[in-house]
Design an enzyme around this catalytic site. Structure first.
Site, PDB file in Angstrom:
ATOM      1  N   HIS A  85      38.867  45.398  43.283  1.00 19.23           N
ATOM      2  CA  HIS A  85      38.410  46.140  41.825  1.00 19.23           C
ATOM      3  C   HIS A  85      37.395  47.409  42.184  1.00 19.23           C
ATOM      4  O   HIS A  85      36.745  47.039  43.335  1.00 19.23           O
ATOM      5  CB  HIS A  85      37.813  45.265  40.940  1.00 19.23           C
ATOM      6  CG  HIS A  85      37.604  45.986  39.577  1.00 19.23           C
ATOM      7  ND1 HIS A  85      36.443  46.623  39.275  1.00 19.23           N
ATOM      8  CD2 HIS A  85      38.383  45.817  38.463  1.00 19.23           C
ATOM      9  CE1 HIS A  85      36.506  47.077  38.003  1.00 19.23           C
ATOM     10  NE2 HIS A  85      37.712  46.712  37.659  1.00 19.23           N
ATOM     11  N   GLU A 133      43.881  52.365  39.082  1.00 14.22           N
ATOM     12  CA  GLU A 133      42.779  52.434  38.161  1.00 14.22           C
ATOM     13  C   GLU A 133      41.757  53.672  38.677  1.00 14.22           C
ATOM     14  O   GLU A 133      41.003  53.410  39.333  1.00 14.22           O
ATOM     15  CB  GLU A 133      41.781  51.007  38.166  1.00 14.22           C
ATOM     16  CG  GLU A 133      42.408  49.989  37.099  1.00 14.22           C
ATOM     17  CD  GLU A 133      41.374  49.013  36.889  1.00 14.22           C
ATOM     18  OE1 GLU A 133      41.137  48.700  35.857  1.00 14.22           O
ATOM     19  OE2 GLU A 133      40.531  48.474  38.029  1.00 14.22           O
ATOM     20  N   GLY A 173      40.496  52.266  30.998  1.00 15.70           N
ATOM     21  CA  GLY A 173      40.390  53.050  29.503  1.00 15.70           C
ATOM     22  C   GLY A 173      41.475  52.469  28.649  1.00 15.70           C
ATOM     23  O   GLY A 173      41.466  52.815  27.584  1.00 15.70           O
TER      24      GLY A 173
END
EC number: 5.3.1.1
Length: 214
Positions: A85, A133, A173
């Site tokens: 991440h 992402e 988002g």
């Protein structure tokens, strides 16, 4: 579509969110999972919801103070794990090691990536899925599927060119059912989100809105 809710270290009640997610999954038939802090994995798994770790380290048993061991994550009831991440970046060799650790105990895997080029590199390591992402959109409420849809379509193409068995998820988002629908139209088979549910006053209502188009 797969909906994976990352609770990060937000001050939410992980069990409340997990119970809501389990109910929405049961009622809608949509696959919904929750990724809590490591300390909350067992409590979340006991709700019956599909449970994911936020990270596992590329390690086996040994002298590794402060690490997150795949074996312990699996023992706590986790079904899968996020890796790389944007808030927990790894080198490619570390991602490969964490994937091996996850495979060792039967955890599903999603490797996050910033852009289509990173998606291709991650897909080459053989995860179950990659999630594109762009970090500048994380937490903004502006989904990549609308801000820059080419990133999603290019990521889908990049992963397929390397290994067409690797799913592509859309992150950053995502907060509404329209966002989920847009991601699906661009070729994503899942979404990764956090604040849209973890910070919601009513997590179940937020999840119901997410899955409604599905």
């Amino acid at each position: 579509m797969f909906v994976l809710v990352n609770l990060k270290a937000y001050p939410c009640d992980p069990v409340e969110v997990a119970e809501a997610a389990h109910e929405v999954a049961e009622e809608s038939g949509v696959r919904v999972a929750v990724a809590p802090q490591a300390a909350d994995l067992r409590a979340v798994a006991e709700t019956g919801v599909e449970t994911w770790a936020q990270h596992v380290d590329p390690l086996a048993h040994g002298s590794h103070t402060g690490s997150t061991l795949a074996e312990r994550v699996a023992d706590a009831g986790a079904d899968g794990t996020l890796l790389n991440h944007s808030e927990r970046r790894l080198k490619l060799a570390e991602i490969d090691g964490s994937l091996s650790a996850a495979e060792r105990v039967g955890l599903d895997t999603v490797v996050c990536a910033n852009n289509p080029e990173q998606v291709a590199a991650a897909a080459a390591l053989g995860p179950d899925a990659v999630a594109v992402e762009p970090p500048e959109l994380i937490g903004t409420g502006t989904p990549v599927s609308k801000a820059d849809p080419d990133v999603v379509t290019d990521a889908v193409e990049a992963a397929a060119a390397v290994d067409d068995s690797v799913d592509v998820y859309c992150g950053a988002g995502i907060s509404t059912g329209d966002d989920v629908e847009s991601a699906a139209e661009l070729g994503a088979t899942g979404v990764l989100l956090a604040s849209g549910v973890a910070k919601a006053d009513d997590p179940k209502a937020a999840l119901e809105d997410l899955v409604e188009p599905l």
